[in-house]
Design an enzyme around this catalytic site. Structure first.
Site, PDB file in Angstrom:
ATOM      1  N   ASN A   1       0.878  -1.179   0.000  1.00  0.00           N
ATOM      2  CA  ASN A   1       0.000   0.000   0.000  1.00  0.00           C
ATOM      3  C   ASN A   1       0.912   1.224   0.000  1.00  0.00           C
ATOM      4  O   ASN A   1       1.421   1.627   1.043  1.00  0.00           O
ATOM      5  CB  ASN A   1      -0.909  -0.018   1.226  1.00  0.00           C
ATOM      6  CG  ASN A   1      -1.851   1.178   1.283  1.00  0.00           C
ATOM      7  OD1 ASN A   1      -1.791   2.073   0.436  1.00  0.00           O
ATOM      8  ND2 ASN A   1      -2.713   1.203   2.282  1.00  0.00           N
TER       9      ASN A   1
ATOM     10  N   LYS B   1       3.276   0.839   3.171  1.00  0.00           N
ATOM     11  CA  LYS B   1       2.865  -0.198   4.104  1.00  0.00           C
ATOM     12  C   LYS B   1       2.991  -1.544   3.396  1.00  0.00           C
ATOM     13  O   LYS B   1       2.682  -1.660   2.203  1.00  0.00           O
ATOM     14  CB  LYS B   1       1.424   0.020   4.549  1.00  0.00           C
ATOM     15  CG  LYS B   1       1.211   1.260   5.404  1.00  0.00           C
ATOM     16  CD  LYS B   1      -0.249   1.376   5.825  1.00  0.00           C
ATOM     17  CE  LYS B   1      -0.469   2.628   6.645  1.00  0.00           C
ATOM     18  NZ  LYS B   1      -1.900   2.788   7.050  1.00  0.00           N
TER      19      LYS B   1
ATOM     20  N   ARG C   1      -2.700  -2.175  -3.364  1.00  0.00           N
ATOM     21  CA  ARG C   1      -3.877  -1.352  -3.132  1.00  0.00           C
ATOM     22  C   ARG C   1      -3.806  -0.141  -4.066  1.00  0.00           C
ATOM     23  O   ARG C   1      -2.811   0.576  -4.089  1.00  0.00           O
ATOM     24  CB  ARG C   1      -3.931  -0.866  -1.688  1.00  0.00           C
ATOM     25  CG  ARG C   1      -5.184  -0.039  -1.408  1.00  0.00           C
ATOM     26  CD  ARG C   1      -4.929   1.054  -0.406  1.00  0.00           C
ATOM     27  NE  ARG C   1      -6.142   1.862  -0.181  1.00  0.00           N
ATOM     28  CZ  ARG C   1      -6.140   3.011   0.468  1.00  0.00           C
ATOM     29  NH1 ARG C   1      -5.013   3.498   0.949  1.00  0.00           N
ATOM     30  NH2 ARG C   1      -7.254   3.686   0.628  1.00  0.00           N
TER      31      ARG C   1
ATOM     32  N   HIS D   1     -12.745   2.803   0.563  1.00  0.00           N
ATOM     33  CA  HIS D   1     -12.722   1.792   1.630  1.00  0.00           C
ATOM     34  C   HIS D   1     -13.420   0.510   1.185  1.00  0.00           C
ATOM     35  O   HIS D   1     -13.915  -0.262   2.005  1.00  0.00           O
ATOM     36  CB  HIS D   1     -13.406   2.301   2.923  1.00  0.00           C
ATOM     37  CG  HIS D   1     -12.748   3.466   3.563  1.00  0.00           C
ATOM     38  ND1 HIS D   1     -13.458   4.417   4.261  1.00  0.00           N
ATOM     39  CD2 HIS D   1     -11.451   3.858   3.612  1.00  0.00           C
ATOM     40  CE1 HIS D   1     -12.633   5.343   4.717  1.00  0.00           C
ATOM     41  NE2 HIS D   1     -11.402   5.017   4.330  1.00  0.00           N
TER      42      HIS D   1
ATOM     43  N   HIS E   1     -17.198   2.071   8.628  1.00  0.00           N
ATOM     44  CA  HIS E   1     -15.741   2.005   8.748  1.00  0.00           C
ATOM     45  C   HIS E   1     -15.278   3.338   9.331  1.00  0.00           C
ATOM     46  O   HIS E   1     -15.346   4.374   8.663  1.00  0.00           O
ATOM     47  CB  HIS E   1     -15.106   1.774   7.374  1.00  0.00           C
ATOM     48  CG  HIS E   1     -13.609   1.814   7.378  1.00  0.00           C
ATOM     49  ND1 HIS E   1     -12.831   0.684   7.259  1.00  0.00           N
ATOM     50  CD2 HIS E   1     -12.744   2.853   7.491  1.00  0.00           C
ATOM     51  CE1 HIS E   1     -11.550   1.033   7.299  1.00  0.00           C
ATOM     52  NE2 HIS E   1     -11.473   2.346   7.446  1.00  0.00           N
ATOM     53  N   LEU E   2     -14.809   3.300  10.575  1.00  0.00           N
ATOM     54  CA  LEU E   2     -14.484   4.529  11.296  1.00  0.00           C
ATOM     55  C   LEU E   2     -13.018   4.518  11.719  1.00  0.00           C
ATOM     56  O   LEU E   2     -12.592   3.723  12.545  1.00  0.00           O
ATOM     57  CB  LEU E   2     -15.371   4.679  12.539  1.00  0.00           C
ATOM     58  CG  LEU E   2     -16.881   4.530  12.326  1.00  0.00           C
ATOM     59  CD1 LEU E   2     -17.618   4.618  13.655  1.00  0.00           C
ATOM     60  CD2 LEU E   2     -17.392   5.585  11.349  1.00  0.00           C
TER      61      LEU E   2
ATOM     62  N   GLY F   1     -10.018   8.188   8.384  1.00  0.00           N
ATOM     63  CA  GLY F   1     -10.983   8.308   7.305  1.00  0.00           C
ATOM     64  C   GLY F   1     -12.206   7.487   7.662  1.00  0.00           C
ATOM     65  O   GLY F   1     -12.069   6.426   8.271  1.00  0.00           O
TER      66      GLY F   1
ATOM     67  N   ARG G   1     -10.843  15.621   7.944  1.00  0.00           N
ATOM     68  CA  ARG G   1     -11.663  15.975   6.788  1.00  0.00           C
ATOM     69  C   ARG G   1     -13.058  16.398   7.239  1.00  0.00           C
ATOM     70  O   ARG G   1     -13.630  15.810   8.155  1.00  0.00           O
ATOM     71  CB  ARG G   1     -11.748  14.802   5.815  1.00  0.00           C
ATOM     72  CG  ARG G   1     -10.490  14.587   5.011  1.00  0.00           C
ATOM     73  CD  ARG G   1     -10.576  13.338   4.153  1.00  0.00           C
ATOM     74  NE  ARG G   1      -9.730  12.282   4.692  1.00  0.00           N
ATOM     75  CZ  ARG G   1      -9.767  11.012   4.279  1.00  0.00           C
ATOM     76  NH1 ARG G   1     -10.611  10.650   3.333  1.00  0.00           N
ATOM     77  NH2 ARG G   1      -8.966  10.116   4.808  1.00  0.00           N
TER      78      ARG G   1
ATOM     79  N   CYS H   1      -9.206  10.183  18.164  1.00  0.00           N
ATOM     80  CA  CYS H   1     -10.402   9.989  18.980  1.00  0.00           C
ATOM     81  C   CYS H   1     -10.064   9.638  20.425  1.00  0.00           C
ATOM     82  O   CYS H   1     -10.775  10.028  21.353  1.00  0.00           O
ATOM     83  CB  CYS H   1     -11.265   8.889  18.348  1.00  0.00           C
ATOM     84  SG  CYS H   1     -12.946   8.799  19.005  1.00  0.00           S
TER      85      CYS H   1
ATOM     86  N   GLY I   1     -10.409   1.530  13.216  1.00  0.00           N
ATOM     87  CA  GLY I   1      -9.773   1.819  14.503  1.00  0.00           C
ATOM     88  C   GLY I   1     -10.720   2.372  15.543  1.00  0.00           C
ATOM     89  O   GLY I   1     -10.689   1.971  16.716  1.00  0.00           O
TER      90      GLY I   1
ATOM     91  N   GLY J   1     -14.224   2.404  15.165  1.00  0.00           N
ATOM     92  CA  GLY J   1     -15.388   1.516  15.232  1.00  0.00           C
ATOM     93  C   GLY J   1     -15.155   0.273  16.064  1.00  0.00           C
ATOM     94  O   GLY J   1     -16.059  -0.220  16.736  1.00  0.00           O
ATOM     95  N   GLU J   2     -13.917  -0.237  16.040  1.00  0.00           N
ATOM     96  CA  GLU J   2     -13.599  -1.462  16.775  1.00  0.00           C
ATOM     97  C   GLU J   2     -13.255  -1.208  18.236  1.00  0.00           C
ATOM     98  O   GLU J   2     -13.385  -2.110  19.072  1.00  0.00           O
ATOM     99  CB  GLU J   2     -12.418  -2.175  16.104  1.00  0.00           C
ATOM    100  CG  GLU J   2     -12.719  -2.692  14.714  1.00  0.00           C
ATOM    101  CD  GLU J   2     -11.460  -3.170  13.991  1.00  0.00           C
ATOM    102  OE1 GLU J   2     -10.509  -3.589  14.687  1.00  0.00           O
ATOM    103  OE2 GLU J   2     -11.423  -3.103  12.753  1.00  0.00           O
TER     104      GLU J   2
ATOM    105  N   GLU K   1      -8.306  -5.460   5.568  1.00  0.00           N
ATOM    106  CA  GLU K   1      -8.234  -5.108   4.156  1.00  0.00           C
ATOM    107  C   GLU K   1      -7.107  -5.848   3.450  1.00  0.00           C
ATOM    108  O   GLU K   1      -7.231  -6.198   2.269  1.00  0.00           O
ATOM    109  CB  GLU K   1      -8.050  -3.598   4.017  1.00  0.00           C
ATOM    110  CG  GLU K   1      -9.223  -2.793   4.572  1.00  0.00           C
ATOM    111  CD  GLU K   1      -8.943  -1.302   4.603  1.00  0.00           C
ATOM    112  OE1 GLU K   1      -9.041  -0.667   3.530  1.00  0.00           O
ATOM    113  OE2 GLU K   1      -8.638  -0.777   5.685  1.00  0.00           O
TER     114      GLU K   1
END
Length: 393
Positions: free
Chosen positions: A9, A16, A86, A175, A203-204, A207, A236, A279, A326, A328-329, A381
């Site tokens: 990626n 990555k 990717r 995503h 997907h949080l 981005g 964003r 967050c 990241g 969301g989980e 992913e």
């Protein structure tokens, strides 16, 4: 033989990488080369659970980074069968992964006008990796391809149709590999076929995007022509009045470049809170009464809830609402606050299950009385990219 795939990626200043078993998703090696082009360029990687860091040559670029990555891979006993890349933007041309050839390379460059920071870096990564691994199949896996099933009512902007027909200006979505993984994983968890599974997936991360998936096909998504539309994100802004950029230009003297930087890098959680785009930092500050952090979290969750509720129209056979990424989980607060808006829909989460579903744990967090299941499913992913690349080996 193990189906090990190198997954790359490439960003504008980073690469990555991972070696993924396409059948199991196991990552034997993963890492990142970052700060490329700068004096402090470095390569960090984890192999068999052990972390290592190497300094790269001063102002090393993608070529030097991939050479170093190749050397690290050579120290293992891995025999890769393919390389999966990717690629952010595949326009309307690519509805699935593609074996890289001259036509594919030209198309990636053509679509770079719609994702200039991403596609050209992806292209550089592919061509450099081809030099390093000339005998392996190189496969491009596109963020946008999963959303090529969306109907026109979901992707056409209310602009003159000539802009779409002649210039491809429409909503594309991003995503895609994450939402695809979440769909497949949720179907397995619900013991249903993918073709019979309907979810709203959130997907949080830095981005963010929400996708409406009806019976195994994407029918709507929050990201649009670029990854700026939709939800509030780390830096964003997401949705805003389209006349604002013009106002910033005419009344405040901002250049197009300055406006683009403001909307993409200075807004979102960072802009609202005036503190951070992370967050975790905001949640800690909110507990201590930081007004900016409290407001940022409130706006983030409110906008997210509005998108999820709107997509209930697009998914009439909804099986579950699914959180991933990241945030969301790992953020029980974000999930609790967001789903708190759904009480009058009969959707409810279990407080203890929600707290337990963090830091690698996953599962159902909805209360037994909930009208709709709410799940936390960790995304992967890289596994999607590896599995799709392995099909060409």
């Amino acid at each position: 033989m193990k189906k090990d795939v190198i997954v790359l990626n490439c960003g504008s200043s980073s690469v990555k990488f991972a070696i993924i078993n396409a059948e199991t998703g196991e990552a034997g090696l993963s890492g990142i080369a970052e700060s490329l082009g700068n004096q402090d360029a470095s390569l960090s990687y984890k192999i068999d659970g052990k972390k290592n860091t190497l300094a790269l040559p001063e102002k090393a670029g993608h070529t030097e980074a991939l050479n170093a990555i190749q050397s690290v891979i050579a120290q293992t006993d891995v025999v890769p069968i393919a390389i999966g890349h990717r690629v952010v933007h595949g326009g309307e041309k690519f509805k699935q992964a593609a074996l890289v050839d001259e036509t594919v390379l030209a198309a990636i460059e053509e679509y770079a006008s719609m994702a200039p920071l991403h596609n050209m870096a992806n292209l550089k990564g592919i061509t450099t990796a081809q030099e390093a691994y000339p005998n392996l199949p190189h496969v491009a896996v596109f963020d946008t391809s999963f959303f090529q099933t969306m109907p026109k009512k979901a992707f056409v902007y209310a602009l003159p149709m000539a802009l779409y027909k002649e210039h491809g200006i429409r909503r594309y979505g991003f995503h895609g590999t994450s939402h695809k993984f979440i769909l497949d994983s949720t179907a397995a968890q619900l013991n249903k076929s993918v073709e019979d599974t309907s979810i709203i997936s959130a997907h949080l991360g830095n981005g963010c995007s929400v996708s409406a998936i009806e019976k195994g096909q994407a029918v709507d998504t929050s990201l649009g022509f670029t990854p700026l539309e939709g939800l509030v994100m780390g830096t964003r802004c997401g949705d805003l009045d389209p006349s604002l950029p013009g106002t910033l230009q005419q009344k405040h003297g901002k250049t197009a470049e300055e406006i683009n930087d403001l909307l993409n890098k200075q807004s979102g959680l960072l802009g609202i809170s005036e503190l951070s785009n992370d967050c975790r930092t905001l949640e800690e500050a909110a507990l201590n009464g930081h007004e900016g952090a409290l407001l940022a979290i409130e706006i983030f969750c409110y906008r997210l809830a509005k998108y999820i509720s709107g997509y209930m129209i697009a998914v009439p056979t909804l099986d579950a609402i699914v959180f991933t990424g990241g945030i969301g989980e790992n953020s029980s607060l974000i999930r609790e606050t967001t789903m708190g808006y759904f009480k009058h829909f009969g959707v409810a989460i279990d407080e203890q299950k929600n707290l337990d579903a963090r830091f690698g744990n996953a599962g159902e967090i909805s209360a037994p009385s909930s009208s709709t299941k709410v799940l936390v499913v960790p995304t992967n992913e890289e596994w999607v990219i590896a599995a799709q690349a392995a099909q060409f080996a």
